[in-house]
Design a protein around this motif. Structure first.
Motif, short mmCIF file in Angstrom:
data_model
loop_
_atom_site.label_atom_id
_atom_site.label_comp_id
_atom_site.label_asym_id
_atom_site.label_seq_id
_atom_site.Cartn_x
_atom_site.Cartn_y
_atom_site.Cartn_z
N VAL A 34 11.04 0.06 5.99
CA VAL A 34 10.26 -0.81 6.86
C VAL A 34 11.10 -1.98 7.37
CG1 VAL A 34 8.34 -2.47 6.84
CG2 VAL A 34 8.00 -0.16 5.96
N ARG A 35 12.07 -2.41 6.59
CA ARG A 35 12.91 -3.54 7.02
C ARG A 35 13.80 -3.19 8.21
NH1 ARG A 35 13.26 -4.54 1.17
NH2 ARG A 35 12.10 -6.49 0.73
N ILE A 36 13.93 -1.93 8.52
CA ILE A 36 14.71 -1.51 9.70
C ILE A 36 13.77 -1.51 10.90
CG2 ILE A 36 16.14 0.28 10.71
CD1 ILE A 36 16.67 1.31 7.85
N PRO A 37 13.97 -2.37 11.89
CA PRO A 37 13.04 -2.48 13.03
C PRO A 37 13.26 -1.36 14.05
CG PRO A 37 14.81 -4.06 13.29
CD PRO A 37 15.04 -3.38 11.96
N SER A 38 12.88 -0.16 13.68
CA SER A 38 13.22 1.03 14.46
C SER A 38 12.22 1.27 15.60
CB SER A 38 13.27 2.26 13.53
OG SER A 38 12.08 2.37 12.77
N VAL A 129 3.37 -7.57 -0.04
CA VAL A 129 2.20 -7.05 -0.74
C VAL A 129 1.19 -8.17 -0.95
CG1 VAL A 129 1.35 -5.99 -2.87
CG2 VAL A 129 3.53 -5.23 -1.89
N ARG A 130 -0.03 -7.95 -0.49
CA ARG A 130 -1.14 -8.85 -0.76
C ARG A 130 -2.30 -8.01 -1.26
NH1 ARG A 130 -0.21 -10.79 4.48
NH2 ARG A 130 -2.36 -10.35 5.10
N GLY A 131 -2.67 -8.21 -2.51
CA GLY A 131 -3.72 -7.39 -3.09
C GLY A 131 -3.27 -5.95 -3.22
N ASP A 132 -4.07 -5.03 -2.70
CA ASP A 132 -3.77 -3.60 -2.77
C ASP A 132 -3.00 -3.09 -1.55
OD1 ASP A 132 -5.09 -3.29 -5.20
OD2 ASP A 132 -7.03 -2.94 -4.23
N ARG A 133 -2.55 -3.99 -0.67
CA ARG A 133 -2.01 -3.53 0.60
C ARG A 133 -0.59 -4.06 0.82
NH1 ARG A 133 -6.63 -1.37 3.20
NH2 ARG A 133 -5.25 -0.73 4.89
N LEU A 134 0.22 -3.21 1.46
CA LEU A 134 1.57 -3.57 1.87
C LEU A 134 1.55 -3.80 3.38
CD1 LEU A 134 4.67 -3.74 1.22
CD2 LEU A 134 4.77 -1.30 1.84
N TYR A 135 1.91 -5.02 3.80
CA TYR A 135 1.83 -5.41 5.21
C TYR A 135 3.21 -5.37 5.86
CZ TYR A 135 -2.93 -7.05 4.39
OH TYR A 135 -4.27 -7.10 4.09
N ALA A 136 3.30 -4.70 6.99
CA ALA A 136 4.53 -4.69 7.80
C ALA A 136 4.32 -3.69 8.93
CB ALA A 136 5.76 -4.32 6.99
N ARG A 137 5.11 -3.88 10.01
CA ARG A 137 5.08 -2.88 11.07
C ARG A 137 5.73 -1.60 10.56
NH1 ARG A 137 2.07 -2.69 13.92
NH2 ARG A 137 2.39 -3.80 15.87
N GLY A 138 5.00 -0.48 10.68
CA GLY A 138 5.49 0.81 10.20
C GLY A 138 5.21 1.08 8.74
N ALA A 139 4.60 0.10 8.04
CA ALA A 139 4.29 0.33 6.63
C ALA A 139 3.39 1.54 6.45
CB ALA A 139 3.64 -0.92 6.03
N ALA A 140 2.49 1.74 7.41
CA ALA A 140 1.63 2.92 7.37
C ALA A 140 2.05 3.93 8.42
CB ALA A 140 0.17 2.49 7.58
N ASP A 141 2.18 3.49 9.65
CA ASP A 141 2.43 4.37 10.80
C ASP A 141 3.87 4.27 11.24
OD1 ASP A 141 2.09 5.99 13.02
OD2 ASP A 141 1.12 4.44 14.23
N ASP A 142 4.79 5.15 10.82
CA ASP A 142 4.44 6.29 9.98
C ASP A 142 5.50 6.43 8.90
OD1 ASP A 142 3.10 8.67 9.17
OD2 ASP A 142 4.38 9.88 10.44
N LYS A 143 6.09 5.29 8.51
CA LYS A 143 7.10 5.39 7.47
C LYS A 143 6.49 5.73 6.12
CE LYS A 143 10.58 2.81 9.94
NZ LYS A 143 11.42 1.61 10.08
N ALA A 144 5.20 5.41 5.94
CA ALA A 144 4.52 5.90 4.75
C ALA A 144 4.36 7.41 4.80
CB ALA A 144 3.15 5.22 4.60
N GLY A 145 4.21 7.97 5.99
CA GLY A 145 4.18 9.43 6.11
C GLY A 145 5.51 10.05 5.70
N VAL A 146 6.61 9.42 6.13
CA VAL A 146 7.93 9.89 5.71
C VAL A 146 8.04 9.86 4.19
CG1 VAL A 146 10.40 9.40 5.79
CG2 VAL A 146 9.00 9.06 7.85
N MET A 147 7.66 8.73 3.60
CA MET A 147 7.81 8.59 2.16
C MET A 147 6.82 9.45 1.38
SD MET A 147 10.42 7.01 1.40
CE MET A 147 9.99 7.31 -0.32
N ALA A 148 5.66 9.76 1.96
CA ALA A 148 4.74 10.68 1.28
C ALA A 148 5.41 12.04 1.09
CB ALA A 148 3.44 10.81 2.07
N HIS A 149 6.13 12.50 2.12
CA HIS A 149 6.86 13.76 1.99
C HIS A 149 7.94 13.66 0.92
CE1 HIS A 149 4.73 15.25 5.37
NE2 HIS A 149 5.50 14.76 6.32
#
Length: 470
Positions: A34-38, A129-149
């Motif tokens: 996520v730290r890479i602003p791709s 991280v705040r509470g149960d969530r990780l905040y950042a651009r791409g944290a979910a869409d879709d670098k989390a998809g990459v990491m899920a694989h």
């Protein structure tokens, strides 16, 4: 006892333990990505997308299960060897053994632009991280998809070893957020490396943070620039106003013809899809979409039918003088960006043709129209009768402890139509790590870490069970 309450078998328990133990590793790798602003848009530095591709390739190589891992590009359009090249994608492959199927895992490593920093509560490319969530651009869409694989394969190898029979192909795209402009060419050039019996597209969302979803319907898209012109040059509004139409007058009147009084699309030839949808209240829609007090909703029919199965037309941009720079002149031409969503069951080309006919038939005052910069993406309906969908829903049920919901998506993933054309016999599963509070594409995008863990476990279970099909 319902199916979600059934006792777990040894494989499910072992995979669950492996996923849980691997969560710190997965989250750490995700934050590094996520730290890479791709951002893949043309106005942003392409070197960041290259850095992101390199990082994804390293993650795949470090799994030690693939026979090949490579970074590749494909040309955009039909320009041949001299054409502009698309953004770098990562592909990997491991051959199937013993009659086991091959699964293609798709995600994308590029992200949307962050927007204004002041709209973010924390820096968009510094994961927080705040509470149960990780905040950042791409944290979910879709670098989390990459990491899920990646994390699912880690759990699989830790549980069954690295000599499993399942075939794996991976395609991590680098320009999904910029229209997947080289996608079709990339598939054609790498067809053998990407061929599979089932395709998992990890780029969608879930019903809630506690209930999983399998996306079974996607609207298509039609976007284009519409330019309305009435004059060869700007003229003094005081001298000629009232007798000469400036371009804004016919444009506004023309745009108003696109919708009925209730906000439904009024373009003859744009169709709707007839399908049952789950219950969803207008109050919930108002809350989720942050509708202002006193503003009424638009459309007709069940709420989710409006969002999943009916067409939409939106003006997403306008080229006109800003208020600060407005002079007392009649505008000779005005351009807008039209974004339409196409209901499942209709080709995007047919929807575009209907829109063009409507615009040309309804333009007032004989104004001149120009339509260009057209982009089309077909909608998609998943066949849920195959073994892949059955196995995926069973894996969701076991990983989440809840019955999965079959959902539609109001947005579009146009490249899925390209996958269908290139691999017509493959079963396609659209899954994801997002939830209703993710805010993908918006400021303060976030990933729910509990959803992330359950998404990883779902995929690990699915891969392990498909490995047994050999």
């Amino acid at each position: 006892m319902n199916e979600a309450d059934q006792p777990r078998d040894d494989l499910t328990t072992a995979l669950d333990d492996a996923v849980q133990a691997g969560m710190p590793h997965a989250v750490a790798d995700l934050t590094d990505l996520v730290r890479i602003p791709s951002v893949s848009w043309s106005a942003f530095d392409p070197k960041n997308v290259e850095r992101s591709a390199d990082a994804v390739a390293r993650l795949l190589r470090d799994l030690h299960v693939f026979e090949s891992v490579a970074i590749a590009r494909a040309p955009i359009g039909e320009g041949g060897a001299d054409a502009e090249q698309g953004q770098p994608a990562v592909i990997a492959r491991r051959a199937a053994r013993g009659g086991a199927p091959t699964v293609l895992l798709y995600a994308h490593h590029d992200v949307q632009p962050p927007g204004k920093d002041e709209d973010w509560q924390t820096s968009p490319f510094e994961p927080t991280v705040r509470g149960d969530r990780l905040y950042a651009r791409g944290a979910a869409d879709d670098k989390a998809g990459v990491m899920a694989h990646v994390a699912a394969i880690r759990a699989l190898t830790e549980t069954v070893g690295d000599e499993f029979d399942l075939g794996l192909a991976v395609f991590i795209e680098g320009e999904e957020e910029f229209g997947s402009r080289s996608f079709a060419n990339f598939l054609a050039q790498n067809k053998d490396a990407l061929a599979a019996d089932a395709i998992i597209v990890a780029d969608s969302d879930n019903w809630s943070v506690d209930v999983p979803a399998l996306t079974v319907g996607l609207r298509g898209n039609v976007t284009f620039r519409l330019t309305v012109s009435t004059l060869e040059h700007a003229s003094h509004s005081g001298m000629y106003g009232g007798g000469v139409p400036d371009a804004m007058i016919p444009l506004v009147r023309l745009l108003a013809t696109l919708h009925d009084d209730d906000g439904s699309v009024a373009v003859q030839g744009m169709t709707s899809h007839d399908a049952d949808v789950p219950e969803f209240s207008e109050e919930q829609l108002r809350e989720d979409a942050a509708v202002l007090d006193g503003v009424s909703l638009i459309g007709r029919g069940p709420v989710l039918s409006r969002l999943w199965n009916q067409p939409t037309i939106t003006v997403t941009g306008i080229d006109a003088p800003s208020v600060a720079n407005a002079s007392n002149t009649l505008l000779p031409s005005v351009a807008v960006r039209i974004s339409a969503r196409v209901a499942p069951g209709q080709r995007a080309r047919d929807a575009f043709d209907a829109l063009e006919r409507h615009l040309r038939a309804n333009v007032p005052f004989g104004a001149h129209l120009e339509i260009d910069d057209v982009d089309l993406g077909d909608p998609f309906l998943v066949d849920t009768s195959g073994w892949a969908a059955r196995e995926a829903k069973a894996a969701m049920r076991d990983a989440w402890g809840a019955e999965p919901v079959e959902t539609g998506i109001g947005g579009s993933i146009p490249f899925i139509a390209d996958l269908v054309r290139e691999f017509p016999d493959a079963q396609i599963l659209v899954t994801g790590v997002e939830d209703p509070d993710t805010r993908a594409h918006s400021p303060n995008e976030s990933l729910h870490l509990g959803v992330f863990r359950r998404a990883i476990l779902t995929e690990a279970l699915l891969l392990a069970r498909l490995n047994r099909r050999g």
